[in-house]
Design an enzyme around this catalytic site. Structure first.
Site, PDB file in Angstrom:
ATOM      1  N   HIS A  99       4.406 -16.782 -17.128  1.00  0.00           N
ATOM      2  CA  HIS A  99       6.129 -16.974 -17.070  1.00  0.00           C
ATOM      3  C   HIS A  99       6.752 -15.227 -16.797  1.00  0.00           C
ATOM      4  O   HIS A  99       6.499 -14.048 -17.741  1.00  0.00           O
ATOM      5  CB  HIS A  99       6.225 -17.210 -18.609  1.00  0.00           C
ATOM      6  CG  HIS A  99       6.474 -16.604 -19.752  1.00  0.00           C
ATOM      7  ND1 HIS A  99       5.039 -17.191 -20.262  1.00  0.00           N
ATOM      8  CD2 HIS A  99       7.269 -15.779 -20.680  1.00  0.00           C
ATOM      9  CE1 HIS A  99       4.979 -16.095 -21.860  1.00  0.00           C
ATOM     10  NE2 HIS A  99       6.162 -15.820 -21.714  1.00  0.00           N
ATOM     11  N   HIS A 101       9.859 -12.691 -16.991  1.00  0.00           N
ATOM     12  CA  HIS A 101      10.899 -12.562 -17.527  1.00  0.00           C
ATOM     13  C   HIS A 101      12.132 -12.343 -16.080  1.00  0.00           C
ATOM     14  O   HIS A 101      11.769 -11.088 -15.552  1.00  0.00           O
ATOM     15  CB  HIS A 101      10.959 -11.720 -18.396  1.00  0.00           C
ATOM     16  CG  HIS A 101      10.298 -12.512 -19.726  1.00  0.00           C
ATOM     17  ND1 HIS A 101      10.962 -12.645 -20.700  1.00  0.00           N
ATOM     18  CD2 HIS A 101       8.448 -12.182 -20.118  1.00  0.00           C
ATOM     19  CE1 HIS A 101      10.019 -13.074 -21.961  1.00  0.00           C
ATOM     20  NE2 HIS A 101       8.838 -12.501 -21.350  1.00  0.00           N
TER      21      HIS A 101
HETATM   22  P1  5GP Z   1       6.328 -14.540 -23.780  1.00  0.00           P
HETATM   23  O1  5GP Z   1       6.578 -13.606 -25.071  1.00  0.00           O
HETATM   24  O2  5GP Z   1       5.349 -15.005 -24.217  1.00  0.00           O
HETATM   25  O3  5GP Z   1       6.213 -13.512 -22.996  1.00  0.00           O
HETATM   26  O4  5GP Z   1       8.108 -15.203 -23.918  1.00  0.00           O
HETATM   27  C1  5GP Z   1       7.864 -15.866 -24.088  1.00  0.00           C
HETATM   28  C2  5GP Z   1       9.368 -16.914 -24.150  1.00  0.00           C
HETATM   29  O5  5GP Z   1       9.778 -17.827 -24.465  1.00  0.00           O
HETATM   30  C3  5GP Z   1      10.873 -15.705 -25.866  1.00  0.00           C
HETATM   31  O6  5GP Z   1      11.329 -15.254 -24.977  1.00  0.00           O
HETATM   32  C4  5GP Z   1      11.321 -16.833 -25.953  1.00  0.00           C
HETATM   33  O7  5GP Z   1      12.746 -16.396 -26.411  1.00  0.00           O
HETATM   34  C5  5GP Z   1      11.384 -18.123 -25.350  1.00  0.00           C
HETATM   35  N1  5GP Z   1      10.582 -19.357 -25.847  1.00  0.00           N
HETATM   36  C6  5GP Z   1       9.914 -20.044 -25.818  1.00  0.00           C
HETATM   37  N2  5GP Z   1      10.339 -21.113 -27.091  1.00  0.00           N
HETATM   38  C7  5GP Z   1      11.213 -21.572 -25.787  1.00  0.00           C
HETATM   39  C8  5GP Z   1      11.718 -22.308 -25.560  1.00  0.00           C
HETATM   40  O8  5GP Z   1      11.381 -23.384 -26.254  1.00  0.00           O
HETATM   41  N3  5GP Z   1      13.068 -23.023 -24.556  1.00  0.00           N
HETATM   42  C9  5GP Z   1      12.921 -21.951 -23.774  1.00  0.00           C
HETATM   43  N4  5GP Z   1      14.502 -22.241 -23.359  1.00  0.00           N
HETATM   44  N5  5GP Z   1      12.390 -20.064 -24.301  1.00  0.00           N
HETATM   45  C10 5GP Z   1      11.367 -20.176 -25.304  1.00  0.00           C
END
Ligand code: 5GP
Length: 136
Positions: A99, A101
């Site tokens: 993903h 951001h």
């Molecule tokens: P990472 O730290 O893996 O780059 O970011 C994961 C992101 O996914 C985090 O910013 C978190 O807020 C978001 N996130 C986690 N679970 C969910 C969810 O169930 N729905 C949405 N819309 N975002 C999520």
């Protein structure tokens, strides 16, 4: 690959605020935004992160990132945009489906960038050599 919360969002099994979709990618609001409108862009294909994504999937995902960035700039009057990927847990990855951001930024939002360090004498040459060897 393990089924993640993002696969469930792609399959519409878990709700999300979807803001953009095409054949290969989906974009939805991060549930815990750094700023309002913080969006995650994912490939529909289940890949873990930068280390296993194929070039075509990555290109298609980046093109959606470009579109989302323009939409955030226009819709939310963002002064700037940060684009960020966490790859593997030590780098902050919590959800193991690639993903990207896309984060709207504002002159007055108060966030600071990471502090840079300085190379010691001869260090940058050694590091660059190691990296160049990975391409060989
Ligand atoms: P990472 O730290 O893996 O780059 O970011 C994961 C992101 O996914 C985090 O910013 C978190 O807020 C978001 N996130 C986690 N679970 C969910 C969810 O169930 N729905 C949405 N819309 N975002 C999520």
């Amino acid at each position: 690959m393990e089924d993640t919360i993002f696969s469930k969002i792609i399959r519409r099994e878990v709700p999300a605020q979807i803001v953009y979709e095409d054949e290969h990618t989906l974009a939805f609001l991060d549930a815990h935004p750094i700023n309002p409108g913080h969006t995650l862009v994912v490939p529909k294909k289940a890949v873990r992160n930068i280390f296993d994504v194929d070039p075509e999937t990555f290109s298609l995902t980046l093109e959606s990132v470009r579109k989302v960035a323009k939409a955030l700039q226009e819709a939310l009057s963002a002064d700037g945009i940060n684009i960020h990927i966490n790859n593997e847990a030590p780098a902050g990855q919590a959800v193991f489906h690639l993903h990207i951001h896309v984060i709207p930024r504002y002159v007055s939002d108060g966030f600071k960038h990471w502090q840079g360090r300085t190379y010691s004498s001869g260090e940058s040459e050694k590091i660059a050599d190691k990296i160049r060897q990975a391409f060989a």
